[in-house]
Motif scaffolding. Structure first.
Motif, PDB file in Angstrom:
ATOM      1  N   GLY A 109       0.820  -1.200   0.000  1.00 16.87           N
ATOM      2  CA  GLY A 109       0.000   0.000   0.000  1.00 16.87           C
ATOM      3  C   GLY A 109       0.851   1.244   0.000  1.00 16.87           C
ATOM      4  O   GLY A 109       1.932   1.266  -0.580  1.00 16.87           O
ATOM      5  N   THR A 110       0.355   2.282   0.675  1.00 19.76           N
ATOM      6  CA  THR A 110       1.065   3.558   0.716  1.00 19.76           C
ATOM      7  C   THR A 110       1.421   3.916   2.151  1.00 19.76           C
ATOM      8  O   THR A 110       0.781   3.457   3.097  1.00 19.76           O
ATOM      9  CB  THR A 110       0.205   4.688   0.115  1.00 19.76           C
ATOM     10  OG1 THR A 110      -1.013   4.777   0.853  1.00 19.76           O
ATOM     11  CG2 THR A 110      -0.086   4.441  -1.348  1.00 19.76           C
ATOM     12  N   PHE A 111       2.452   4.740   2.273  1.00 15.74           N
ATOM     13  CA  PHE A 111       2.871   5.252   3.575  1.00 15.74           C
ATOM     14  C   PHE A 111       2.967   6.760   3.465  1.00 15.74           C
ATOM     15  O   PHE A 111       3.501   7.301   2.490  1.00 15.74           O
ATOM     16  CB  PHE A 111       4.236   4.678   3.971  1.00 15.74           C
ATOM     17  CG  PHE A 111       4.816   5.310   5.198  1.00 15.74           C
ATOM     18  CD1 PHE A 111       4.424   4.895   6.466  1.00 15.74           C
ATOM     19  CD2 PHE A 111       5.739   6.345   5.100  1.00 15.74           C
ATOM     20  CE1 PHE A 111       4.946   5.495   7.602  1.00 15.74           C
ATOM     21  CE2 PHE A 111       6.275   6.939   6.232  1.00 15.74           C
ATOM     22  CZ  PHE A 111       5.875   6.516   7.487  1.00 15.74           C
ATOM     23  N   ARG A 112       2.456   7.441   4.463  1.00 18.25           N
ATOM     24  CA  ARG A 112       2.579   8.903   4.550  1.00 18.25           C
ATOM     25  C   ARG A 112       2.990   9.238   5.968  1.00 18.25           C
ATOM     26  O   ARG A 112       2.335   8.833   6.935  1.00 18.25           O
ATOM     27  CB  ARG A 112       1.267   9.576   4.201  1.00 18.25           C
ATOM     28  CG  ARG A 112       1.330  11.089   4.271  1.00 18.25           C
ATOM     29  CD  ARG A 112      -0.003  11.691   3.852  1.00 18.25           C
ATOM     30  NE  ARG A 112      -0.056  13.088   4.183  1.00 18.25           N
ATOM     31  CZ  ARG A 112       0.294  14.075   3.372  1.00 18.25           C
ATOM     32  NH1 ARG A 112       0.734  13.790   2.169  1.00 18.25           N
ATOM     33  NH2 ARG A 112       0.210  15.337   3.753  1.00 18.25           N
ATOM     34  N   VAL A 166       7.271  12.564   3.987  1.00 19.36           N
ATOM     35  CA  VAL A 166       7.587  11.293   3.335  1.00 19.36           C
ATOM     36  C   VAL A 166       6.302  10.667   2.826  1.00 19.36           C
ATOM     37  O   VAL A 166       5.351  10.457   3.592  1.00 19.36           O
ATOM     38  CB  VAL A 166       8.280  10.310   4.307  1.00 19.36           C
ATOM     39  CG1 VAL A 166       8.575   8.991   3.617  1.00 19.36           C
ATOM     40  CG2 VAL A 166       9.550  10.912   4.881  1.00 19.36           C
ATOM     41  N   GLU A 167       6.262  10.394   1.522  1.00 18.13           N
ATOM     42  CA  GLU A 167       5.141   9.682   0.915  1.00 18.13           C
ATOM     43  C   GLU A 167       5.713   8.568   0.057  1.00 18.13           C
ATOM     44  O   GLU A 167       6.519   8.816  -0.829  1.00 18.13           O
ATOM     45  CB  GLU A 167       4.283  10.621   0.064  1.00 18.13           C
ATOM     46  CG  GLU A 167       3.515  11.619   0.895  1.00 18.13           C
ATOM     47  CD  GLU A 167       2.492  12.404   0.074  1.00 18.13           C
ATOM     48  OE1 GLU A 167       1.922  11.831  -0.873  1.00 18.13           O
ATOM     49  OE2 GLU A 167       2.288  13.574   0.404  1.00 18.13           O
ATOM     50  N   LEU A 168       5.309   7.344   0.338  1.00 17.49           N
ATOM     51  CA  LEU A 168       5.814   6.176  -0.382  1.00 17.49           C
ATOM     52  C   LEU A 168       4.642   5.376  -0.929  1.00 17.49           C
ATOM     53  O   LEU A 168       3.666   5.133  -0.223  1.00 17.49           O
ATOM     54  CB  LEU A 168       6.641   5.286   0.550  1.00 17.49           C
ATOM     55  CG  LEU A 168       7.810   5.953   1.280  1.00 17.49           C
ATOM     56  CD1 LEU A 168       8.373   5.011   2.330  1.00 17.49           C
ATOM     57  CD2 LEU A 168       8.878   6.359   0.293  1.00 17.49           C
ATOM     58  N   ALA A 169       4.746   4.965  -2.180  1.00 13.51           N
ATOM     59  CA  ALA A 169       3.711   4.124  -2.792  1.00 13.51           C
ATOM     60  C   ALA A 169       4.306   2.747  -3.064  1.00 13.51           C
ATOM     61  O   ALA A 169       5.503   2.604  -3.287  1.00 13.51           O
ATOM     62  CB  ALA A 169       3.231   4.754  -4.094  1.00 13.51           C
TER      63      ALA A 169
END
Length: 158
Positions: free
Chosen positions: A67-70, A76-79
């Motif tokens: 999934g995603t992390f914010r 920090v935004e990770l997909a």
């Protein structure tokens, strides 16, 4: 030299050397990430589950949620990251959970930390032992002729 007086096998030494170097090459760069994962050292935020990713191997299926992390501060935004330790029953798509980005590409961790460092440390120690064995086989001076190792006295005679 070996205890039998023969020189050590070059083939065995080469195998030990190659495995030891390979283990060091694979594990040492990950020591920092493993330590940060163990202590949950990194930006805290939220993981949002998108899909379950399963891999089958040797008669066993392993699943993790991707999934995603914010991060909480939005820096920090990770997909496309996986939440380490999440399993088939952990989430449904769209659910969220607290997480930490420790700098491990493609993976975020639970804020309570991780025990994934144990495998890394065990492999580093194994690599060290293998390289030490090669060094002892080839770098230690041979025993001098005519000098015997002291033997232990026998018990029960006497």
């Amino acid at each position: 030299m070996a205890a039998s007086g023969r020189s050590p096998s070059g083939f065995v030494s080469l195998l030990l050397l190659l495995v030891g170097v390979l283990l060091f090459w694979l594990t040492v760069p990950n020591l920092g990430t493993a330590a940060r994962a163990a202590t949950a050292d990194g930006p805290r935020g939220t993981f949002t589950a998108a899909r379950l990713v399963c891999v089958g191997h040797a008669g066993h299926t392993s699943c993790e949620w991707s999934g995603t992390f914010r991060s909480d501060d939005g820096t920090v935004e990770l997909a496309g990251v996986k939440l380490y330790g999440s399993g088939r029953e952990s989430f449904e798509a769209g659910q969220t959970a607290p997480a930490v980005d420790v700098g491990n590409a493609g993976r975020v961790y639970d804020p309570t930390g991780s025990r994934s460092w144990i495998v890394t440390v065990v492999l580093v120690v194994l690599a060290y032992i293998l390289l030490l064995a090669v060094a002892r086989r080839h770098l230690m001076p041979p025993a001098l002729p005519g000098i015997r190792r002291p033997s232990m006295p026998r018990r029960g005679h006497g």
